[in-house]
Motif scaffolding. Structure first.
Motif, PDB file in Angstrom:
ATOM      1  N   THR A 135      51.021  51.941  36.950  1.00  0.00           N
ATOM      2  CA  THR A 135      51.860  50.896  36.369  1.00  0.00           C
ATOM      3  C   THR A 135      51.248  49.532  36.634  1.00  0.00           C
ATOM      4  O   THR A 135      51.276  48.656  35.775  1.00  0.00           O
ATOM      5  N   ALA A 136      50.693  49.370  37.845  1.00  0.00           N
ATOM      6  CA  ALA A 136      50.064  48.088  38.176  1.00  0.00           C
ATOM      7  C   ALA A 136      48.926  47.802  37.206  1.00  0.00           C
ATOM      8  O   ALA A 136      48.767  46.681  36.720  1.00  0.00           O
ATOM      9  N   ALA A 137      48.166  48.852  36.910  1.00  0.00           N
ATOM     10  CA  ALA A 137      47.024  48.682  36.003  1.00  0.00           C
ATOM     11  C   ALA A 137      47.507  48.305  34.608  1.00  0.00           C
ATOM     12  O   ALA A 137      46.961  47.402  33.970  1.00  0.00           O
ATOM     13  N   THR A 138      48.579  48.974  34.161  1.00  0.00           N
ATOM     14  CA  THR A 138      49.116  48.668  32.836  1.00  0.00           C
ATOM     15  C   THR A 138      49.637  47.242  32.814  1.00  0.00           C
ATOM     16  O   THR A 138      49.465  46.507  31.842  1.00  0.00           O
ATOM     17  N   GLU A 139      50.285  46.884  33.919  1.00  0.00           N
ATOM     18  CA  GLU A 139      50.828  45.534  34.048  1.00  0.00           C
ATOM     19  C   GLU A 139      49.725  44.501  33.840  1.00  0.00           C
ATOM     20  O   GLU A 139      49.885  43.543  33.092  1.00  0.00           O
ATOM     21  N   ARG A 140      48.591  44.771  34.502  1.00  0.00           N
ATOM     22  CA  ARG A 140      47.492  43.813  34.399  1.00  0.00           C
ATOM     23  C   ARG A 140      46.933  43.789  32.990  1.00  0.00           C
ATOM     24  O   ARG A 140      46.586  42.749  32.472  1.00  0.00           O
ATOM     25  N   LEU A 141      46.853  44.957  32.374  1.00  0.00           N
ATOM     26  CA  LEU A 141      46.320  44.990  31.019  1.00  0.00           C
ATOM     27  C   LEU A 141      47.247  44.234  30.072  1.00  0.00           C
ATOM     28  O   LEU A 141      46.800  43.569  29.158  1.00  0.00           O
ATOM     29  N   ARG A 142      48.567  44.312  30.336  1.00  0.00           N
ATOM     30  CA  ARG A 142      49.508  43.603  29.470  1.00  0.00           C
ATOM     31  C   ARG A 142      49.211  42.113  29.493  1.00  0.00           C
ATOM     32  O   ARG A 142      49.283  41.422  28.482  1.00  0.00           O
ATOM     33  N   ASN A 143      48.841  41.674  30.682  1.00  0.00           N
ATOM     34  CA  ASN A 143      48.440  40.299  30.864  1.00  0.00           C
ATOM     35  C   ASN A 143      47.344  39.911  29.875  1.00  0.00           C
ATOM     36  O   ASN A 143      47.397  38.883  29.208  1.00  0.00           O
ATOM     37  N   TYR A 144      46.337  40.787  29.773  1.00  0.00           N
ATOM     38  CA  TYR A 144      45.234  40.516  28.859  1.00  0.00           C
ATOM     39  C   TYR A 144      45.689  40.664  27.414  1.00  0.00           C
ATOM     40  O   TYR A 144      45.213  39.979  26.528  1.00  0.00           O
ATOM     41  N   LEU A 145      46.637  41.574  27.198  1.00  0.00           N
ATOM     42  CA  LEU A 145      47.141  41.800  25.849  1.00  0.00           C
ATOM     43  C   LEU A 145      47.830  40.543  25.333  1.00  0.00           C
ATOM     44  O   LEU A 145      47.595  40.085  24.206  1.00  0.00           O
ATOM     45  N   GLU A 146      48.670  39.951  26.196  1.00  0.00           N
ATOM     46  CA  GLU A 146      49.340  38.711  25.805  1.00  0.00           C
ATOM     47  C   GLU A 146      48.320  37.635  25.492  1.00  0.00           C
ATOM     48  O   GLU A 146      48.403  36.946  24.477  1.00  0.00           O
ATOM     49  N   ALA A 147      47.335  37.538  26.384  1.00  0.00           N
ATOM     50  CA  ALA A 147      46.284  36.533  26.186  1.00  0.00           C
ATOM     51  C   ALA A 147      45.578  36.791  24.865  1.00  0.00           C
ATOM     52  O   ALA A 147      45.279  35.857  24.114  1.00  0.00           O
ATOM     53  N   PHE A 148      45.360  38.057  24.562  1.00  0.00           N
ATOM     54  CA  PHE A 148      44.638  38.387  23.331  1.00  0.00           C
ATOM     55  C   PHE A 148      45.460  37.994  22.113  1.00  0.00           C
ATOM     56  O   PHE A 148      44.932  37.499  21.126  1.00  0.00           O
ATOM     57  N   HIS A 149      46.785  38.152  22.212  1.00  0.00           N
ATOM     58  CA  HIS A 149      47.633  37.788  21.078  1.00  0.00           C
ATOM     59  C   HIS A 149      47.654  36.284  20.866  1.00  0.00           C
ATOM     60  O   HIS A 149      47.508  35.810  19.739  1.00  0.00           O
ATOM     61  N   THR A 150      47.800  35.522  21.952  1.00  0.00           N
ATOM     62  CA  THR A 150      47.781  34.054  21.781  1.00  0.00           C
ATOM     63  C   THR A 150      46.440  33.614  21.230  1.00  0.00           C
ATOM     64  O   THR A 150      46.341  32.782  20.341  1.00  0.00           O
TER      65      THR A 150
END
Lengths: 484, 462
Positions: free
Chosen positions: B3-18
C-alpha cells in the motif's frame, strides 16, 4: 589460411575419456524426497546426526526449489533441470566392506587403468595417494597405512563418518553451511561420498593426496563432498581429477568442498577438471555446479586454489577464501577453457576479515569455438582488515570470432589502509606472434600451443609437477582446432 | 508495504496529471512519449539493490520521499546576482540558467553565439519545431532504466542545442541548473537534447547547483547526437547541497569518426548517480569518459558507465578517479560491451581510488563483455592511500604534512582535470576542485559554508 586450418584441426580432437564401463549398478530409483534421503543415509549406515543434517538441508533446498530460487545470475544459459529425473545414488555392486584392492570389481579397476590412474600402489608414482570415487561411492584409497603412520587421515567421506564422527560433526558445514546456496543445499541433502582429509598438528603430509572422480552410470548425478582439515602448522597438498563418459543427455555434478586451515597451516588444493564437455553441437556434457570454499581460521594460515577447467558443458564454480586469521593468505590460480558450446562462469571470492591478510588472484580464460567464458570474482576488504592487500589479474584470450570472454569483478573496500589492484585484459592470439614463431621454424600448431602455454604458465607453475605436465597436454587436446 | 508503494505511485500519478493538463497544447508524439515513459515507470517502479545495476546504491531514500513537481521559482535576477557570478565560467560563449528545471531567460546570456547555432530552451524548441521528434527520446532506453522512464514521463523543459554542419565553437556553451529547495520535497526532470551535425566542434557544460538547503531531487537526462567527424565534449559538474538527490544520465550516439568526450566532476549532492552511456555506432569513432568524484560526510556517489562498441575500429577510454573521506561511499561500475561485429575494438578502462578514512567505502565493478575476437580490451582498478613515501619525501624537503598531503591529492585530481581540452572549463574546475579537496586551504566543508552563505543572501534579499 594454413594457420587457421591447423588451429581448427587442433580443436576438433575427440574426448578420449568418453568410454563406459559396464558394471552392475546398485541404483536408487529416480527422484528426490525425504524417503530417498533416508535411504541414502541408511545405505551408508550413517549416525543420527548425519540424517538430521541431510533432512534439514533437503527441507531448505525444497523450499528454494518450490520458490524457483535456483541461481539465475550467472552468465550461462541452460534449460530447466528436472531434479526428479535424476538418480541420486548409484554404486557398483560390491561386497559389504572392502578390505583390499583384490575385492574391487575388476571392471572398475580396469577403468582406472584406462584413465591412467592405476590403483595398485606399486604402479603409482611414489609420491601420490589416491582416493577413487566411482559414481556415488569411493572404491579405493591407496597408501592409507603409510599415511596413517604420519597420523594423516585420508579416507572416503563415508568411512570418516563411521570412524571419525566427532571430526565430521565438528567441521561439516562449518565453511559451506547447508543454506549457502541452491546447489550446496542439494548437495548437503544427497551427497553420497567424497574424500576426507585430516592432517594433525605440526604434520607435513608426506605425499600428495589425490581424488579421482568418475561418473559412469547414466542419468545419475554426482554429489560428492570433500572436507580437508589442516591442524596447527600442518601442510597438505591435494589434487582432484574428473572424467565422465560421452552421453547425449546432460548430467549434473554438484559438489561441495570445504577446507579449514588452522594456525600456521597450509592447504594447497589443485583441480584438473575434465568432465565430458558435450559434443561439437553442444549436446550432452556435464553441468558442473560446484561450491568450494576455504576458511583460513587461524593466524598465518594459507589456502591456495589452483584449477584447470577444460571440461563440462557448463562450469559454475567459485573457489573462495575466507581470510579470518591475521596475516592469512589466500590464492587463486585458474585456467578455464571453453570450446565448442561450453560455457564457464568461474572465479573466486576473497573475503578479507583479519589484519594484514593478502590475496592473489590470477585467472586466465581461453574461449574458442562458440565458447563463453566469464570471470566473476569478488574481493571484499572488511573494516577490520587493516593492511589487507589484494592483487588480481584476469586475462582472456579469444580464439575465433564466435566466442565471448567476459569479466565481472566486484571490489568492495571498507578500509582506508587496504591496497588493492585489479587488472584485466582481453585479446586474441596475435598474427604477428604466430608469424614470428613460424619464421623460426615452428609449425603453426606448435606456435599456438607455445603461445597458449606461455599465457597459462603463471597458473601451471602452481600445479604439482606431474599434474602440470598433464594439464598442458590436456589443454592442447581440448583446444585442438581453434586458434586463429 | 504494497500500500505504501501504491501510495507513493499515486503521488507521481497526480503529478503526471497536472503535468499533462498544463501541456495540453503539446504535439501528439510528445504526449505519446511521455505516456510511454510514465507507463514504464509505473510498471517497474524504482530499482532495488537486488538489481545488478543498482547493487551498491540503495535509492530507497528517493523512493520513500513523496516528491512534488518543483514549483516555479523564477524570480528577478538581482537575487541570484552573486551566485550567478560565482557560477559563471569566464570565457563561455553563452550561459543558460534554469531555475527548478525551468528556463529563466532574464538570467541567461545568449549574446555570444554565432549565427546558425541554436541554443535555447527545450520547451520553446518543442513549441516551434517539429524536427525534434527525430531525436528526442530516440536514444535513451526507458526499458532499462526507470529513472530515464520517469524523466521521459515528465519532459517539460531543459536545454536544446543544435549545431549546423561545420560549426566550430571554441568557447563552451554553459547550462546552469539551479535548484531552490522548498518546504516540501520537490523534483525536477530537466531534459537536454544536443544535436551536433557533421564536422562540428563544441564543448557543453551542465552545472548543477543548489540555492539554499533542503530535500530536492534532480533527475536529468541528456541525449547527445554527434554526426560524422563531430568533436564534442560534454562536462557535468555536480555541486548541489548535501541533502539533494541527483540522478543524471548522459546518452550519446556517435556516427562515423565522431569523437565524444564526457567529463564528470562530482563534488556535491547527498545521493548522486551519474550514468554515462555512449554507443559507438559508426566506424572509427572515439570516446573518452573521464571523471573525478570527491566524497565526504555521508555522500554516496555512484558512477555507472556503459560503453557499447557497436561498430568496428572504434576506441574508447575510461578514466575515473575517486577521493573518499568521512563516511562517504563511492561506487564505480564500468562496463564495456563489444558487440559481435565490432572487430578491431580498442577499449581501456581505469578506475583509481583513494580512501582517506576508515569509514569511507568504495565498491568498484569494472566489467568486460566481449563477443568479438579481434579486440584489445583492458581494465584496471586500484584502491589505496596517499603514498607514504611521497609524503616523506616532501616532508624531508620542508613541506609540512598537511600541505604535502593536499598537494598529492591535488595531483591525483589533476590527472582527470588535465584530460579536459576546453581551457576555460578546465581552469574554472581546477580552482573549484581545489576548494573541495580535504585538507586543502579551504576547509573540507566548503560546500556547506557556501550553501549557508547562499541561503543567507537569499534571506537578506527576499
Amino acid at each position: 589460411m594454413s594457420t587457421i586450418n591447423t588451429i581448427q584441426d587442433l580443436t576438433n580432437r575427440e574426448y578420449k575419456w568418453g568410454f563406459v564401463t559396464s558394471v552392475e549398478e546398485d541404483k536408487l530409483p529416480k527422484g528426490l524426497n525425504e524417503d530417498i534421503i533416508r535411504l541414502i543415509s541408511a545405505k551408508k549406515g550413517e549416525p543420527e546426526f548425519m540424517l538430521d543434517w541431510r533432512l534439514k538441508a533437503y527441507r531448505h533446498w525444497d523450499s528454494l526449489e518450490k520458490s524457483h530460487a535456483d541461481p539465475k545470475w550467472a552468465n550461462v544459459k541452460f534449460g530447466p533441470i528436472d531434479y526428479q529425473n535424476i538418480v541420486y545414488y548409484s554404486a557398483p555392486k560390491k561386497k559389504p566392506s572392502l578390505k583390499s584392492l583384490e575385492e574391487i570389481d575388476p571392471e572398475v579397476l580396469r577403468t582406472y587403468d584406462r584413465l591412467g590412474i592405476p590403483l595398485v600402489e606399486q604402479q603409482r608414482l611414489a609420491g601420490v595417494a589416491v582416493d577413487a570415487v566411482f559414481d556415488s561411492v569411493s572404491v579405493a584409497t591407496t597408501f592409507k597405512e603409510k599415511l596413517a603412520e604420519a597420523g594423516v587421515i585420508f579416507c572416503s567421506f563415508s568411512e570418516a563418518v563411521q570412524n571419525h564422527p566427532e571430526l565430521v560433526k565438528k567441521y561439516l558445514g562449518s565453511v559451506v553451511p547447508y543454506t549457502d546456496n541452491f546447489f550446496a543445499s542439494l548437495n548437503s541433502a544427497v551427497f553420497s561420498d567424497g574424500s576426507f582429509v585430516y592432517v594433525p598438528k605440526g604434520v607435513r603430509c608426506p605425499m600428495e593426496l589425490s581424488t579421482y572422480f568418475r561418473i559412469n552410470a547414466a542419468e545419475t548425478g554426482q554429489f560428492e563432498r570433500t572436507l580437508i582439515i589442516a591442524e596447527e602448522g600442518a601442510y597438505v597438498s591435494y589434487l582432484e581429477g574428473c572424467t565422465a563418459p560421452i552421453r547425449d543427455e546432460h548430467q549434473l555434478h554438484a559438489a561441495v568442498v570445504e577446507l579449514v586451515a588452522l594456525e600456521n597451516a597450509t592447504i594447497k588444493y589443485s583441480t584438473v577438471q575434465n568432465w565430458y564437455p558435450g559434443d561439437k553441437e553442444g549436446r550432452g556434457g556435464i553441468y558442473n555446479f560446484v561450491t568450494k570454499r576455504g576458511k583460513c581460521a587461524g593466524p598465518n594460515s594459507k589456502i591456495s586454489w589452483t584449477q584447470v577447467e577444460t571440461g563440462s558443458a557448463i562450469t559454475w564454480k567459485y573457489p573462495s577464501c575466507i581470510l579470518l586469521g591475521d596475516n592469512s593468505v589466500g590464492e587463486f590460480y585458474s585456467v578455464a577453457l571453453t570450446n565448442n558450446y561450453q560455457q564457464a562462469d568461474t572465479g573466486t571470492k576473497m573475503i578479507h576479515i583479519g589484519k594484514n591478510t593478502t590475496s592473489t588472484v590470477v585467472s586466465k580464460g581461453i574461449s574458442a569455438g562458440h565458447g563463453q567464458n566469464t570471470y566473476r570474482g569478488m574481493v571484499k576488504i572488511q573494516k577490520g582488515a587493516r593492511g589487507a592487500r589484494n592483487y588480481t589479474q584476469c586475462d582472456s584470450l579469444l580464439i575465433g570470432d564466435k566466442c565471448g570472454a567476459h569479466t565481472f569483478p566486484y571490489i568492495e573496500v571498507q578500509n582506508s589502509s587496504a591496497r588493492m589492484e585489479h587488472e584485466a585484459s582481453t585479446s586474441k592470439i596475435g598474427e604477428d606472434q604466430i608469424f614470428y614463431l613460424r619464421q623460426r621454424g615452428l609449425s603453426a600448431e606448435e606456435a599456438v600451443s607455445m603461445i597458449i602455454n606461455g599465457f597459462c604458465r603463471q597458473v601451471f607453475r602452481e600445479l604439482p609437477m606431474e599434474f602440470a605436465v598433464e594439464a598442458q597436454k590436456l589443454l592442447s587436446i581440448s583446444l585442438e582446432g581453434s586458434v586463429g | 508495504m504494497a500500500t505504501a508503494a501504491t501510495e507513493r505511485l499515486r503521488n507521481y500519478l497526480e503529478a503526471f496529471h497536472t503535468h499533462g493538463a498544463n501541456e495540453a497544447g503539446r504535439p501528439a508524439w510528445l504526449r505519446g512519449l511521455c505516456e510511454r515513459g510514465f507507463a514504464r515507470f509505473c510498471e517497474v517502479g524504482f530499482p532495488t539493490t537486488r538489481q545488478e545495476d543498482w547493487r551498491f546504491t540503495n535509492v530507497n531514500a528517493i523512493a520513500q520521499t513523496p516528491f512534488q513537481l518543483a514549483r516555479d521559482a523564477r524570480l528577478s535576477g538581482a537575487i541570484y546576482g552573486d551566485t550567478l557570478e560565482a557560477c559563471r565560467i569566464p570565457g563561455a560563449a553563452c550561459q543558460l540558467v534554469f531555475v527548478n528545471g525551468r528556463f529563466a531567460p532574464e538570467l541567461s546570456d545568449l549574446s555570444g553565439l554565432p549565427p546558425g547555432v541554436r541554443v535555447g530552451s527545450l520547451a520553446q524548441a518543442i513549441a516551434q519545431d517539429g524536427g525534434l521528434e527525430a531525436h528526442l527520446g530516440r536514444y535513451v532506453n526507458i526499458e532499462r532504466d526507470s529513472f530515464c522512464a520517469l524523466n521521459t514521463a515528465f519532459i517539460d523543459d531543459g536545454a536544446y542545442v543544435y549545431l549546423p554542419r561545420r560549426t566550430v565553437l571554441e568557447a563552451p556553451i554553459c547550462f546552469l541548473f539551479i535548484s531552490i529547495p522548498g518546504d516540501d520535497p520537490e523534483m525536477t526532470n530537466p531534459r537536454t537534447l544536443i544535436v551536433a551535425e557533421d564536422a562540428t566542434e563544441a564543448s557543453i557544460v551542465e552545472d548543477y547547483v543548489s540555492l539554499g538547503s533542503g530535500v530536492f531531487f534532480s533527475n536529468a537526462v541528456t541525449e547527445l547526437v554527434a554526426g560524422e567527424d563531430a568533436v564534442i565534449s560534454h562536462y557535468l559538474i555536480e555541486r548541489e547541497d548535501r541533502q539533494a538527490f541527483n540522478v543524471s544520465t548522459l546518452r550519446t550516439q556517435q556516427a562515423r569518426s565522431a569523437n565524444v568526450s564526457s567529463h564528470s566532476v562530482l563534488l556535491g549532492g547527498g545521493l548522486v548517480r551519474n550514468n554515462v552511456h555512449p554507443v559507438l555506432g559508426g566506424e572509427g569513432g572515439e570516446c573518452l569518459i573521464n571523471g573525478l568524484f570527491i566524497g565526504n560526510g555521508s555522500q554516496h556517489m555512484d558512477n555507472y558507465m556503459l560503453v557499447e562498441h557497436a561498430s568496428p575500429h572504434c576506441s574508447s577510454r575510461q578514466f575515473y578517479n575517486g577521493i573518499l573521506d568521512g563516511h562517504s561511499h563511492g561506487v564505480f561500475h564500468g562496463r564495456i560491451i563489444v558487440h559481435k561485429d565490432a572487430q578491431k575494438t580498442d577499449a581501456k578502462q581505469t578506475n583509481r581510488n583513494l580512501l582517506l578514512s576508515d569509514d569511507a567505502q568504495i565498491d568498484t565493478k569494472p566489467q568486460l563483455e566481449i563477443y568479438a575476437d579481434d579486440v584489445k580490451c583492458t581494465h584496471g582498478a586500484t584502491i589505496g592511500q596517499v603514498d607514504e613515501h611521497a609524503l616523506f619525501y616532501m616532508r624531508s624537503r620542508g613541506i609540512e604534512e598537511a600541505s604535502a598531503r593536499g598537494l598529492l591529492l591535488l595531483a591525483f585530481a589533476n590527472e582527470c582535470l588535465e584530460r579536459m581540452k576546453c581551457r576555460p572549463v578546465r581552469d574554472y574546475l581546477q580552482d573549484l576542485v581545489q576548494g573541495w579537496l580535504p585538507g586543502t586551504s579551504t576547509p573540507a566543508g566548503a560546500d556547506a559554508v557556501r550553501a549557508g552563505e547562499a541561503a543567507r543572501r537569499w534571506e537578506e534579499v527576499g
